[in-house]
Motif scaffolding. Structure first.
Motif, PDB file in Angstrom:
ATOM      1  N   GLY A  31       1.389   1.395   9.979  1.00 52.30           N
ATOM      2  CA  GLY A  31       0.070   0.783   9.829  1.00 52.30           C
ATOM      3  C   GLY A  31      -0.247   0.468   8.387  1.00 52.30           C
ATOM      4  O   GLY A  31      -0.835  -0.586   8.078  1.00 52.30           O
ATOM      5  N   ALA A  32       0.133   1.360   7.467  1.00 49.20           N
ATOM      6  CA  ALA A  32      -0.090   1.113   6.041  1.00 49.20           C
ATOM      7  C   ALA A  32       0.755  -0.059   5.559  1.00 49.20           C
ATOM      8  O   ALA A  32       0.299  -0.882   4.762  1.00 49.20           O
ATOM      9  CB  ALA A  32       0.238   2.371   5.235  1.00 49.20           C
ATOM     10  N   LEU A  33       1.997  -0.135   6.056  1.00 51.40           N
ATOM     11  CA  LEU A  33       2.874  -1.247   5.674  1.00 51.40           C
ATOM     12  C   LEU A  33       2.303  -2.578   6.147  1.00 51.40           C
ATOM     13  O   LEU A  33       2.264  -3.564   5.391  1.00 51.40           O
ATOM     14  CB  LEU A  33       4.267  -1.033   6.280  1.00 51.40           C
ATOM     15  CG  LEU A  33       5.280  -2.157   6.047  1.00 51.40           C
ATOM     16  CD1 LEU A  33       5.617  -2.276   4.568  1.00 51.40           C
ATOM     17  CD2 LEU A  33       6.544  -1.914   6.868  1.00 51.40           C
ATOM     18  N   LEU A  34       1.842  -2.623   7.379  1.00 54.38           N
ATOM     19  CA  LEU A  34       1.279  -3.864   7.917  1.00 54.38           C
ATOM     20  C   LEU A  34       0.003  -4.252   7.174  1.00 54.38           C
ATOM     21  O   LEU A  34      -0.219  -5.429   6.877  1.00 54.38           O
ATOM     22  CB  LEU A  34       0.978  -3.696   9.412  1.00 54.38           C
ATOM     23  CG  LEU A  34       0.528  -4.960  10.138  1.00 54.38           C
ATOM     24  CD1 LEU A  34       1.676  -5.958  10.261  1.00 54.38           C
ATOM     25  CD2 LEU A  34      -0.023  -4.627  11.525  1.00 54.38           C
ATOM     26  N   PRO A  90       7.938   2.397  -8.914  1.00 56.02           N
ATOM     27  CA  PRO A  90       7.246   2.196  -7.635  1.00 56.02           C
ATOM     28  C   PRO A  90       6.674   0.797  -7.462  1.00 56.02           C
ATOM     29  O   PRO A  90       5.700   0.616  -6.743  1.00 56.02           O
ATOM     30  CB  PRO A  90       6.134   3.235  -7.685  1.00 56.02           C
ATOM     31  CG  PRO A  90       5.785   3.350  -9.129  1.00 56.02           C
ATOM     32  CD  PRO A  90       7.065   3.102  -9.885  1.00 56.02           C
ATOM     33  N   VAL A  91       7.249  -0.232  -8.136  1.00 57.16           N
ATOM     34  CA  VAL A  91       6.751  -1.590  -7.979  1.00 57.16           C
ATOM     35  C   VAL A  91       6.829  -1.985  -6.507  1.00 57.16           C
ATOM     36  O   VAL A  91       7.710  -1.526  -5.767  1.00 57.16           O
ATOM     37  CB  VAL A  91       7.565  -2.567  -8.850  1.00 57.16           C
ATOM     38  CG1 VAL A  91       8.999  -2.670  -8.374  1.00 57.16           C
ATOM     39  CG2 VAL A  91       6.901  -3.933  -8.890  1.00 57.16           C
ATOM     40  N   CYS A  92       5.917  -2.830  -6.079  1.00 56.76           N
ATOM     41  CA  CYS A  92       5.807  -3.202  -4.671  1.00 56.76           C
ATOM     42  C   CYS A  92       7.125  -3.766  -4.136  1.00 56.76           C
ATOM     43  O   CYS A  92       7.584  -4.826  -4.587  1.00 56.76           O
ATOM     44  CB  CYS A  92       4.712  -4.249  -4.512  1.00 56.76           C
ATOM     45  SG  CYS A  92       4.626  -4.967  -2.870  1.00 56.76           S
ATOM     46  N   PRO A  93       7.754  -3.112  -3.177  1.00 61.05           N
ATOM     47  CA  PRO A  93       9.026  -3.613  -2.645  1.00 61.05           C
ATOM     48  C   PRO A  93       8.850  -4.813  -1.729  1.00 61.05           C
ATOM     49  O   PRO A  93       9.800  -5.531  -1.448  1.00 61.05           O
ATOM     50  CB  PRO A  93       9.575  -2.410  -1.866  1.00 61.05           C
ATOM     51  CG  PRO A  93       8.350  -1.686  -1.415  1.00 61.05           C
ATOM     52  CD  PRO A  93       7.352  -1.854  -2.531  1.00 61.05           C
ATOM     53  N   GLY A  94       7.613  -5.056  -1.269  1.00 59.84           N
ATOM     54  CA  GLY A  94       7.370  -6.176  -0.368  1.00 59.84           C
ATOM     55  C   GLY A  94       7.033  -7.472  -1.071  1.00 59.84           C
ATOM     56  O   GLY A  94       6.706  -8.463  -0.416  1.00 59.84           O
ATOM     57  N   LEU A 104       0.834  -1.201   0.000  1.00 55.40           N
ATOM     58  CA  LEU A 104       0.000   0.000   0.000  1.00 55.40           C
ATOM     59  C   LEU A 104       0.863   1.242   0.000  1.00 55.40           C
ATOM     60  O   LEU A 104       0.537   2.263  -0.570  1.00 55.40           O
ATOM     61  CB  LEU A 104      -0.898  -0.009   1.240  1.00 55.40           C
ATOM     62  CG  LEU A 104      -1.941   1.079   1.336  1.00 55.40           C
ATOM     63  CD1 LEU A 104      -2.920   0.954   0.197  1.00 55.40           C
ATOM     64  CD2 LEU A 104      -2.651   1.023   2.658  1.00 55.40           C
ATOM     65  N   SER A 105       2.027   1.133   0.658  1.00 58.25           N
ATOM     66  CA  SER A 105       2.885   2.302   0.749  1.00 58.25           C
ATOM     67  C   SER A 105       3.644   2.555  -0.532  1.00 58.25           C
ATOM     68  O   SER A 105       4.465   3.444  -0.601  1.00 58.25           O
ATOM     69  CB  SER A 105       3.881   2.116   1.895  1.00 58.25           C
ATOM     70  OG  SER A 105       4.586   0.918   1.738  1.00 58.25           O
ATOM     71  N   ASN A 106       3.403   1.751  -1.563  1.00 60.56           N
ATOM     72  CA  ASN A 106       4.059   1.968  -2.832  1.00 60.56           C
ATOM     73  C   ASN A 106       3.051   1.907  -3.967  1.00 60.56           C
ATOM     74  O   ASN A 106       2.062   2.608  -3.971  1.00 60.56           O
ATOM     75  CB  ASN A 106       5.218   0.980  -3.009  1.00 60.56           C
ATOM     76  CG  ASN A 106       6.358   1.363  -2.102  1.00 60.56           C
ATOM     77  OD1 ASN A 106       7.176   2.169  -2.469  1.00 60.56           O
ATOM     78  ND2 ASN A 106       6.399   0.826  -0.898  1.00 60.56           N
TER      79      ASN A 106
END
Length: 559
Positions: free
Chosen positions: A328-331, A491-495, A4-6
């Motif tokens: 919170g956004a990361l989680l 900005p691809v999802c780093p997670g 979400l953060s990305n």
């Protein structure tokens, strides 16, 4: 899984600012504004790509987009047949629908032609991070880009003013690099293994709900891995708070006034309040100059990415509530996509005994006896490369991830003879690309149906004795430009690597440690169901779509 953060925030999160603008404009200007826009649109229609029909201009499509995204997307797919560009209106905001492999390469390229920074500035930061306007403005004023090298013309921007680059770095560095990823996944393996061994005794049979097990045992293990165990020690009801927030996040991002509908705001406040307790405790107890300052995981902050996010936001003089909002956004991003994907993989294995047996045999090739402990284990890195398991994972994401990637044009470019001007809003519908029969279809296995071996090729393999066998290899059935469950571009999802390894480890432990079989499909309330699960269309357009039916399985732990 999508972060979400990305780049991969659920679609409604990216539309909040536009929703508010639409509502205010229509309320203030009324019919005159609608008439003016409609006439302007009609006059320019000859220079524009085809439009999605709007029964009540600027209203009908907007309502359907928000309330029945499945039907909206089916209409979109039909409109895009034989073309790569179309348009529709969300209120007074014109969006271009873009598809096609070459256009995806442009969309995800590194040429600085498109970006999503304005979406974060208008929506994600003020809503989810609770960032005050003056702090959001720091990002709005930074035009130097996300990369290590500043965008052309902004080479002289001081590093401390390069907020986008620092924000990008703190996420990609500590979520994606193997040096930090591998130890954290080992932590997850340990935590989840302990849960399995504590709750289920060897040789005993138990009946579990797949959805319930994933929403509780798997999710709590994942949270303890990312944030550390302190989050639950300080907040025993944190898991309930998370799922309450998850239930209300859509309404939160629609931007209804708090006085009109307060429940989403209360859920968000409760969730972030608990994270703020954890963050303050971690910052106070962690020895910033001690031996764990470079540790990939420690019990106060959990994974290093959380520690580095808290550190950068604090040193950059952002508020504590913004630190909590970022964490919170990361989680939320970690679990909102990862957990439904895990559910689906378990359901597919449990309902197909032949597939389950094949995956168990494949996972067994990664097992070994630990020379130090004498205990049975498996190689996580090898597990993540198993052909059949990868194919099941890829096929699950292809079918169950469903949102539109949103970008804004920074530099004009041409699609199908139409020039997209600077400032134009784009949407790349994942459902169009992921369900394309020409790309993914195979004889007897249409693109709309799950097929575990869609991404498998068989190659001949000769052993030392000259015996020829067929060996599975993983080979994606379609082009990468037609498959983007994690978004794409800078900005691809780093997670995505963390999510993949977490899911693979979860499934690997379950099929390795247990023998299990399906008992019955149930409704979400536990009552019997007369059919198997489908994607819950209430989540269409919002990320990973969870199953709309549950399954009871009977399993027995074997080691």
């Amino acid at each position: 899984m999508g972060s979400l953060s990305n780049s991969t925030s659920p679609l409604p999160l990216a539309l909040n600012a536009d929703e508010q603008w639409s509502s205010k404009l229509l309320a203030t200007c009324g019919l005159a504004a609608i008439t003016f826009i409609a006439v302007s649109s009609w006059l320019s229609s000859s220079k524009e790509p085809p439009s999605l029909w709007d029964k009540v201009p600027f209203v009908s499509n907007t309502l359907q987009f928000l309330t029945n995204n499945e039907l909206f997307m089916k209409r979109t797919i039909k409109l895009l047949e034989g073309r790569n560009l179309a348009k529709f209106w969300l209120g007074p905001i014109k969006f271009y629908l873009i598809t096609g492999p070459q256009n995806m390469q442009t969309l995800f390229g590194r040429g600085n032609r498109v970006g999503n920074e304005d979406i974060f500035v208008h929506n994600v930061f003020p809503v989810l991070y609770k960032m005050p306007k003056e702090h959001v403005q720091r990002f709005a004023d930074d035009k130097s880009g996300r990369g290590k090298v500043p965008a052309p013309g902004f080479e002289k921007v001081p590093q401390e003013k390069r907020f986008w680059a620092s924000y990008e770095h703190v996420h990609t560095e500590y979520l994606a690099r193997t040096a930090y990823l591998k130890p954290v996944i080992e932590v997850f393996r340990g935590i989840f293994s302990d849960v399995l061994e504590h709750n289920f005794k060897v040789g005993e049979s138990n009946t579990i709900s797949v959805i319930g097990f994933c929403k509780h045992e798997v999710t709590e293990s994942a949270m303890k891995t990312l944030l550390g165990p302190t989050i639950f020690e300080l907040n025993p009801t944190f898991l309930d708070a998370f799922w309450e927030f998850d239930d209300n996040v859509f309404m939160l991002t629609l931007g209804f006034p708090k006085w009109l509908y307060s429940r989403p705001y209360k859920a968000h406040d409760r969730y972030l309040g608990m994270i703020e307790n954890y963050a303050k405790s971690a910052k106070a107890k962690f020895d910033w100059d001690g031996p764990q300052r470079d540790s990939p995981w420690e019990p106060h902050f959990g994974a290093r990415v959380c520690r580095e996010i808290a550190k950068w936001f604090t040193e950059a003089d952002f508020l504590d509530q913004s630190v909590s909002g970022a964490l919170g956004a990361l989680l939320f991003a970690q679990n909102s996509n990862t957990i439904p994907t895990t559910m689906w993989m378990i359901l597919e294995l449990a309902r197909d005994p032949v597939l389950l047996k094949a995956v168990k045999e494949e996972v067994a090739t990664t097992e070994f006896i630990d020379s130090e402990t004498g205990q049975r284990s498996f190689d996580i890195q090898k597990l993540a490369t198993l052909p059949l398991l990868q194919s099941v994972f890829t096929e699950t994401l292809r079918l169950r991830m469903n949102f539109n990637i949103i970008r804004q044009v920074k530099e004009p470019f041409t699609v199908d003879g139409f020039t997209l001007k600077k400032g134009s809003m784009l949407q790349a519908p994942m459902m169009v690309a992921h369900h394309d029969e020409a790309v993914w279809g195979s004889t007897g296995h249409p693109a709309s149906v799950f097929w575990a071996e869609r991404h498998i090729k068989y190659l001949e393999d000769t052993d030392d004795f000259g015996n020829v066998t067929q060996k599975r290899t993983f080979a994606m059935a379609g082009r990468p430009s037609s498959y983007f469950p994690f978004g794409g571009g800078p900005p691809v999802c780093p997670g995505r690597h963390f999510s993949k390894h977490e899911i693979m480890t979860t499934v690997g432990l379950m099929v390795s440690k247990f023998e299990f079989e399906s008992i019955e499909w149930t409704q979400l309330d536990g009552s019997p169901s007369d059919r198997m699960a489908s994607s819950d269309q209430r989540y269409c357009g919002a990320g990973a779509m969870p199953p709309d039916r549950d399954m009871k399985i009977r399993w027995k732990r074997i080691w």
